[in-house]
Design a protein around this motif. Sequence first.
Motif, PDB file in Angstrom:
ATOM      1  N   PHE A  21     -12.205   9.281   8.730  1.00 23.26           N
ATOM      2  CA  PHE A  21     -12.142   9.170   7.279  1.00 23.26           C
ATOM      3  C   PHE A  21     -12.070   7.703   6.881  1.00 23.26           C
ATOM      4  N   MET A  22     -12.271   7.465   5.594  1.00 20.29           N
ATOM      5  CA  MET A  22     -12.176   6.136   5.009  1.00 20.29           C
ATOM      6  C   MET A  22     -11.670   6.314   3.586  1.00 20.29           C
ATOM      7  N   ALA A  23     -10.650   5.543   3.183  1.00 19.84           N
ATOM      8  CA  ALA A  23     -10.043   5.743   1.870  1.00 19.84           C
ATOM      9  C   ALA A  23      -9.574   4.420   1.285  1.00 19.84           C
ATOM     10  N   ILE A  24      -9.617   4.345  -0.052  1.00 20.42           N
ATOM     11  CA  ILE A  24      -9.071   3.225  -0.811  1.00 20.42           C
ATOM     12  C   ILE A  24      -8.057   3.810  -1.784  1.00 20.42           C
ATOM     13  N   LEU A  25      -6.839   3.284  -1.772  1.00 25.07           N
ATOM     14  CA  LEU A  25      -5.803   3.847  -2.635  1.00 25.07           C
ATOM     15  C   LEU A  25      -4.833   2.775  -3.103  1.00 25.07           C
ATOM     16  N   ASN A  31       2.422   1.718  -4.831  1.00 25.33           N
ATOM     17  CA  ASN A  31       3.389   0.751  -5.370  1.00 25.33           C
ATOM     18  C   ASN A  31       2.699  -0.503  -5.901  1.00 25.33           C
ATOM     19  N   GLY A  32       1.488  -0.329  -6.398  1.00 28.64           N
ATOM     20  CA  GLY A  32       0.756  -1.445  -6.985  1.00 28.64           C
ATOM     21  C   GLY A  32      -0.110  -2.220  -6.020  1.00 28.64           C
ATOM     22  N   PHE A  33       0.067  -2.015  -4.718  1.00 29.51           N
ATOM     23  CA  PHE A  33      -0.733  -2.716  -3.718  1.00 29.51           C
ATOM     24  C   PHE A  33      -1.965  -1.885  -3.357  1.00 29.51           C
ATOM     25  N   LEU A  34      -3.027  -2.575  -3.035  1.00 31.84           N
ATOM     26  CA  LEU A  34      -4.280  -1.926  -2.672  1.00 31.84           C
ATOM     27  C   LEU A  34      -4.322  -1.728  -1.159  1.00 31.84           C
ATOM     28  N   GLU A  35      -4.646  -0.524  -0.709  1.00 35.71           N
ATOM     29  CA  GLU A  35      -4.738  -0.231   0.722  1.00 35.71           C
ATOM     30  C   GLU A  35      -6.110   0.335   1.062  1.00 35.71           C
ATOM     31  N   PHE A  36      -6.671  -0.165   2.153  1.00 32.05           N
ATOM     32  CA  PHE A  36      -7.880   0.410   2.741  1.00 32.05           C
ATOM     33  C   PHE A  36      -7.472   1.049   4.059  1.00 32.05           C
ATOM     34  N   ARG A  37      -7.635   2.368   4.152  1.00 35.36           N
ATOM     35  CA  ARG A  37      -7.255   3.122   5.346  1.00 35.36           C
ATOM     36  C   ARG A  37      -8.500   3.746   5.964  1.00 35.36           C
ATOM     37  N   PHE A  38      -8.612   3.650   7.295  1.00 34.84           N
ATOM     38  CA  PHE A  38      -9.770   4.230   7.965  1.00 34.84           C
ATOM     39  C   PHE A  38      -9.412   4.608   9.394  1.00 34.84           C
ATOM     40  N   CYS A  52     -11.581   5.868  12.937  1.00 39.55           N
ATOM     41  CA  CYS A  52     -12.851   6.147  13.606  1.00 39.55           C
ATOM     42  C   CYS A  52     -12.736   7.305  14.593  1.00 39.55           C
ATOM     43  N   GLY A  53     -11.577   7.941  14.635  1.00 39.14           N
ATOM     44  CA  GLY A  53     -11.383   9.078  15.516  1.00 39.14           C
ATOM     45  C   GLY A  53     -10.406   8.836  16.640  1.00 39.14           C
ATOM     46  N   SER A  54      -9.932   7.593  16.781  1.00 43.13           N
ATOM     47  CA  SER A  54      -8.999   7.311  17.871  1.00 43.13           C
ATOM     48  C   SER A  54      -7.775   6.531  17.406  1.00 43.13           C
ATOM     49  N   GLY A  55      -7.571   6.416  16.100  1.00 40.50           N
ATOM     50  CA  GLY A  55      -6.381   5.727  15.614  1.00 40.50           C
ATOM     51  C   GLY A  55      -6.588   5.143  14.231  1.00 40.50           C
ATOM     52  N   LEU A  56      -5.509   5.099  13.457  1.00 41.19           N
ATOM     53  CA  LEU A  56      -5.556   4.666  12.071  1.00 41.19           C
ATOM     54  C   LEU A  56      -5.543   3.149  11.947  1.00 41.19           C
ATOM     55  N   GLY A  57      -6.296   2.641  10.980  1.00 42.73           N
ATOM     56  CA  GLY A  57      -6.248   1.239  10.604  1.00 42.73           C
ATOM     57  C   GLY A  57      -5.874   1.119   9.141  1.00 42.73           C
ATOM     58  N   VAL A  58      -4.984   0.182   8.806  1.00 42.54           N
ATOM     59  CA  VAL A  58      -4.537  -0.017   7.428  1.00 42.54           C
ATOM     60  C   VAL A  58      -4.642  -1.498   7.088  1.00 42.54           C
ATOM     61  N   VAL A  59      -5.357  -1.810   6.016  1.00 46.35           N
ATOM     62  CA  VAL A  59      -5.454  -3.176   5.510  1.00 46.35           C
ATOM     63  C   VAL A  59      -4.886  -3.162   4.094  1.00 46.35           C
ATOM     64  N   LYS A  60      -3.857  -3.977   3.857  1.00 44.33           N
ATOM     65  CA  LYS A  60      -3.121  -3.933   2.596  1.00 44.33           C
ATOM     66  C   LYS A  60      -3.163  -5.288   1.898  1.00 44.33           C
ATOM     67  N   SER A  61      -3.373  -5.262   0.591  1.00 44.76           N
ATOM     68  CA  SER A  61      -3.423  -6.503  -0.178  1.00 44.76           C
ATOM     69  C   SER A  61      -2.043  -7.149  -0.230  1.00 44.76           C
ATOM     70  N   GLU A  62      -2.031  -8.466  -0.376  1.00 50.16           N
ATOM     71  CA  GLU A  62      -0.767  -9.190  -0.492  1.00 50.16           C
ATOM     72  C   GLU A  62      -0.284  -9.252  -1.937  1.00 50.16           C
ATOM     73  N   GLU A  63      -1.191  -9.040  -2.877  1.00 52.17           N
ATOM     74  CA  GLU A  63      -0.847  -9.064  -4.292  1.00 52.17           C
ATOM     75  C   GLU A  63      -1.056  -7.676  -4.890  1.00 52.17           C
ATOM     76  N   THR A  64      -0.338  -7.397  -5.955  1.00 54.49           N
ATOM     77  CA  THR A  64      -0.528  -6.130  -6.651  1.00 54.49           C
ATOM     78  C   THR A  64      -1.725  -6.225  -7.593  1.00 54.49           C
ATOM     79  N   VAL A  65      -2.223  -5.073  -7.980  1.00 53.54           N
ATOM     80  CA  VAL A  65      -3.272  -5.036  -8.992  1.00 53.54           C
ATOM     81  C   VAL A  65      -2.667  -5.388 -10.349  1.00 53.54           C
ATOM     82  N   VAL A  66      -3.516  -5.648 -11.316  1.00 51.32           N
ATOM     83  CA  VAL A  66      -3.069  -5.955 -12.673  1.00 51.32           C
ATOM     84  C   VAL A  66      -3.301  -4.718 -13.530  1.00 51.32           C
ATOM     85  N   LEU A  67      -2.233  -4.145 -14.047  1.00 53.65           N
ATOM     86  CA  LEU A  67      -2.359  -2.943 -14.860  1.00 53.65           C
ATOM     87  C   LEU A  67      -3.079  -3.236 -16.167  1.00 53.65           C
ATOM     88  N   ASN A  68      -3.878  -2.250 -16.603  1.00 51.49           N
ATOM     89  CA  ASN A  68      -4.564  -2.280 -17.896  1.00 51.49           C
ATOM     90  C   ASN A  68      -5.563  -3.424 -18.026  1.00 51.49           C
TER      91      ASN A  68
END
Length: 405
Positions: free
Chosen positions: A232-236, A239-246, A248-264
């Motif tokens: 699978f591959m997901a963007i979510l 708590n305000g931080f952006l995460e890319f999770r993926f 490939c079938g043998s283990g999870l990878g998570v890449v997380k932003s250091e800054e939060t998004v800007v609301l509105n």
Amino acid sequence: MWMQGADRVATIMYDFRLSLLVTNAIIIVTTVDGTIDGELSAAEKSLQFEAAFQGRCGHDSPCQQLCYELHDGMFECDCKSGFSLHEDGYSCIKNDSVTDKINEFERDIGLTFVDSNEIDSEDSVRFVKHLDLQTTTSTSSPALCERKCGDGACTFDSRGKQTCRCPFSKTGSNCQITNPIRYPRFNGRSWLAFPPLRGAYKHVQISLEFRPESWDGILFLAAERDDLVGDFMAILLHNGFLEFRFDCGSGLGVVKSEETVVLNQWNTLSVYRHRWDAWIQLNRGKRISGRSKGLFSRITFREPVFIGGRGNTSGLAERFPTDRGFVGCVRLLQANDHRYDFGETPAGDTVKSQGVEECSTDKCTRSPCQHGGKCVTTSNSSLCLCPLGYTGDLCETKLDLQVIN
């Protein structure tokens, strides 16, 4: 690549210590020289494999063109543009001769290879019907729903009140208003579904422009199965931080932003994944890198691409820190060279939807200031002027004011 039990994996050791992992087929290994004797189950007719070598890249590696080092003292071969990797795992052949080579190998072992990223029209109809089944049963009720909903469907909300679930581009209490969707807005329970990703099993680049109204929610989800068992591959947002999770079938990878998004406000996101390596860039800031675990480096996509929510996907609790849908607007989604049209098929890319509205330019209406705050709009954003004693993007936080004697 998805592995389901030892009976679905065969390891064939060649003279140069090649490990060939075969999945999605029932295989019986009878020799150690690469000969396979077995048959496919009636329900499964696709086969994938990856090849990994023990050792490191260098002059002693058998790779004909490119070599990539993996984890745990292993490496994998690849080919340059215009060539494809041979089934032996290390040789490269020109693309115009791939079909003949695969057909020859199929005849040798009695199996048929199917590109896991090619979904025909029959598959498309199948997953659309599957979405219909999921969304219908999830809102069913033993009571009789009698509300008139035009082209929509009468259903019950969480409080047992009759309400209308309107089809795409229809809105209003009885689905009586036609409202073409150019830039969709999601309310935390809505989503759009596009056909499964193609040509993205090895690498993909995603561009996204979105205007969030809350700190948590699923923006993008593409998977091999609807229960998230497998690739699978997901963007979510969490708590305000952006995460890319993926995976490939043998283990999870998570890449997380250091800054939060800007609301509105409109935020931009770039995601790049090449095999098990990935990086993200939020609002043209710093690139954050990461990688998935294990040896497998390709992702199979069979389920629809969901935007703004989970769609009919289950199993999120074990994979994601949140199962909430996204609240806010999306005005751009591009995967590789394809820029998505949010309109309904056949003119657009949307094959199914639930509860999506057109994104309003009235930002103060969509995100009203709380506790008597005043909303001031600009061309690209809105700002709440908070009364004394309150703070936050929407004046939602009360301050503890103390008078110093």
